[in-house]
Design a protein around this motif. Structure first.
Motif, short mmCIF file in Angstrom:
data_model
loop_
_atom_site.label_atom_id
_atom_site.label_comp_id
_atom_site.label_asym_id
_atom_site.label_seq_id
_atom_site.Cartn_x
_atom_site.Cartn_y
_atom_site.Cartn_z
N SER A 59 101.50 38.79 25.13
CA SER A 59 101.68 40.15 24.60
C SER A 59 100.51 40.55 23.70
CB SER A 59 103.01 40.27 23.86
OG SER A 59 102.99 39.47 22.70
N VAL A 60 99.98 39.61 22.92
CA VAL A 60 98.82 39.90 22.08
C VAL A 60 97.62 40.22 22.96
CG1 VAL A 60 97.16 38.89 20.46
CG2 VAL A 60 99.61 38.59 20.09
N PHE A 61 97.43 39.45 24.03
CA PHE A 61 96.32 39.69 24.96
C PHE A 61 96.46 41.05 25.63
CE2 PHE A 61 94.31 39.17 29.17
CZ PHE A 61 93.02 38.97 28.74
N SER A 62 97.65 41.41 26.06
CA SER A 62 97.84 42.71 26.72
C SER A 62 97.64 43.85 25.72
CB SER A 62 99.22 42.79 27.37
OG SER A 62 100.23 42.77 26.39
N PHE A 63 98.04 43.65 24.46
CA PHE A 63 97.80 44.67 23.43
C PHE A 63 96.31 44.86 23.20
CE2 PHE A 63 97.27 45.85 18.95
CZ PHE A 63 97.95 47.07 18.96
N MET A 64 95.54 43.77 23.16
CA MET A 64 94.09 43.86 22.98
C MET A 64 93.45 44.57 24.17
SD MET A 64 93.35 40.19 21.07
CE MET A 64 92.00 39.87 22.12
N LEU A 65 93.90 44.28 25.37
CA LEU A 65 93.38 44.96 26.56
C LEU A 65 93.69 46.46 26.53
CD1 LEU A 65 93.99 42.50 29.53
CD2 LEU A 65 91.83 43.17 28.49
N MET A 66 94.88 46.80 26.05
CA MET A 66 95.26 48.20 25.96
C MET A 66 94.35 48.93 24.96
SD MET A 66 98.92 49.88 24.89
CE MET A 66 98.80 49.29 23.22
N ILE A 67 94.09 48.33 23.82
CA ILE A 67 93.21 48.94 22.82
C ILE A 67 91.80 49.10 23.39
CG2 ILE A 67 92.13 48.60 20.56
CD1 ILE A 67 95.02 49.40 20.35
N LEU A 68 91.29 48.06 24.05
CA LEU A 68 89.96 48.13 24.66
C LEU A 68 89.89 49.22 25.71
CD1 LEU A 68 87.14 46.83 24.83
CD2 LEU A 68 88.07 45.33 26.58
N SER A 69 90.92 49.32 26.53
CA SER A 69 90.96 50.36 27.56
C SER A 69 90.95 51.76 26.94
CB SER A 69 92.20 50.17 28.42
OG SER A 69 92.36 51.24 29.30
N MET A 70 91.70 51.94 25.87
CA MET A 70 91.74 53.25 25.21
C MET A 70 90.38 53.59 24.61
SD MET A 70 95.56 53.03 23.51
CE MET A 70 95.11 54.06 22.16
N LEU A 71 89.70 52.62 24.02
CA LEU A 71 88.38 52.87 23.45
C LEU A 71 87.36 53.23 24.53
CD1 LEU A 71 88.14 50.08 20.74
CD2 LEU A 71 88.39 52.54 20.39
N ILE A 72 87.43 52.55 25.67
CA ILE A 72 86.52 52.86 26.77
C ILE A 72 86.80 54.27 27.31
CG2 ILE A 72 85.95 52.25 29.17
CD1 ILE A 72 86.26 49.31 28.31
N GLN A 73 88.07 54.61 27.46
CA GLN A 73 88.42 55.95 27.94
C GLN A 73 87.97 57.03 26.96
OE1 GLN A 73 92.59 56.02 28.76
NE2 GLN A 73 92.41 54.76 30.60
N LEU A 74 88.11 56.78 25.66
CA LEU A 74 87.66 57.74 24.67
C LEU A 74 86.15 57.90 24.73
CD1 LEU A 74 88.23 59.54 22.20
CD2 LEU A 74 87.92 57.49 20.80
N GLY A 75 85.42 56.80 24.86
CA GLY A 75 83.97 56.88 24.96
C GLY A 75 83.53 57.64 26.19
N LEU A 76 84.16 57.39 27.31
CA LEU A 76 83.81 58.12 28.54
C LEU A 76 84.13 59.61 28.42
CD1 LEU A 76 84.92 55.57 31.28
CD2 LEU A 76 82.60 56.16 30.58
N PHE A 77 85.24 59.94 27.79
CA PHE A 77 85.58 61.35 27.58
C PHE A 77 84.52 62.03 26.72
CE2 PHE A 77 87.49 64.60 24.88
CZ PHE A 77 87.99 65.46 25.84
N LEU A 78 84.11 61.38 25.64
CA LEU A 78 83.10 61.98 24.77
C LEU A 78 81.78 62.15 25.49
CD1 LEU A 78 83.85 60.14 21.42
CD2 LEU A 78 84.34 62.52 22.00
N ILE A 79 81.39 61.16 26.29
CA ILE A 79 80.12 61.24 27.02
C ILE A 79 80.16 62.38 28.04
CG2 ILE A 79 78.73 60.03 28.74
CD1 ILE A 79 79.22 57.48 27.12
N ARG A 80 81.30 62.56 28.70
CA ARG A 80 81.39 63.60 29.72
C ARG A 80 81.45 65.01 29.15
NH1 ARG A 80 86.11 60.93 32.30
NH2 ARG A 80 85.23 59.08 33.24
N HIS A 81 82.06 65.18 27.99
CA HIS A 81 82.37 66.52 27.51
C HIS A 81 81.50 67.05 26.39
CE1 HIS A 81 86.05 65.56 29.73
NE2 HIS A 81 86.09 66.85 29.95
#
Length: 59
Positions: A7-29
């Motif tokens: 569960s700790v590993f999946s939580f860390m993956l979720m946080i990493l995924s959200m940060l990557i998505q936020l970065g991609l959104f900022l780069i695109r827009h």
């Protein structure tokens, strides 16, 4: 113990995924963010090279 680690590993993956998505959104827009991220990347890549900081800022 294994369930807690999973569960700790999946939580860390979720946080990493959200940060990557936020970065991609900022780069695109946002064009300002593009240039800002590019300048930060250049600063990070050239920080250990023996060139003066004026050249790094101009570039």
């Amino acid at each position: 113990m294994g369930m807690l680690a999973a569960s700790v590993f999946s939580f860390m993956l979720m946080i990493l995924s959200m940060l990557i998505q936020l970065g991609l959104f900022l780069i695109r827009h946002f064009e300002v963010t593009n240039s800002l991220l590019a300048s930060i990347l250049v600063q990070l890549l050239t920080i250990n090279i023996d060139i003066n900081s004026t050249f790094r800022l101009v570039r």
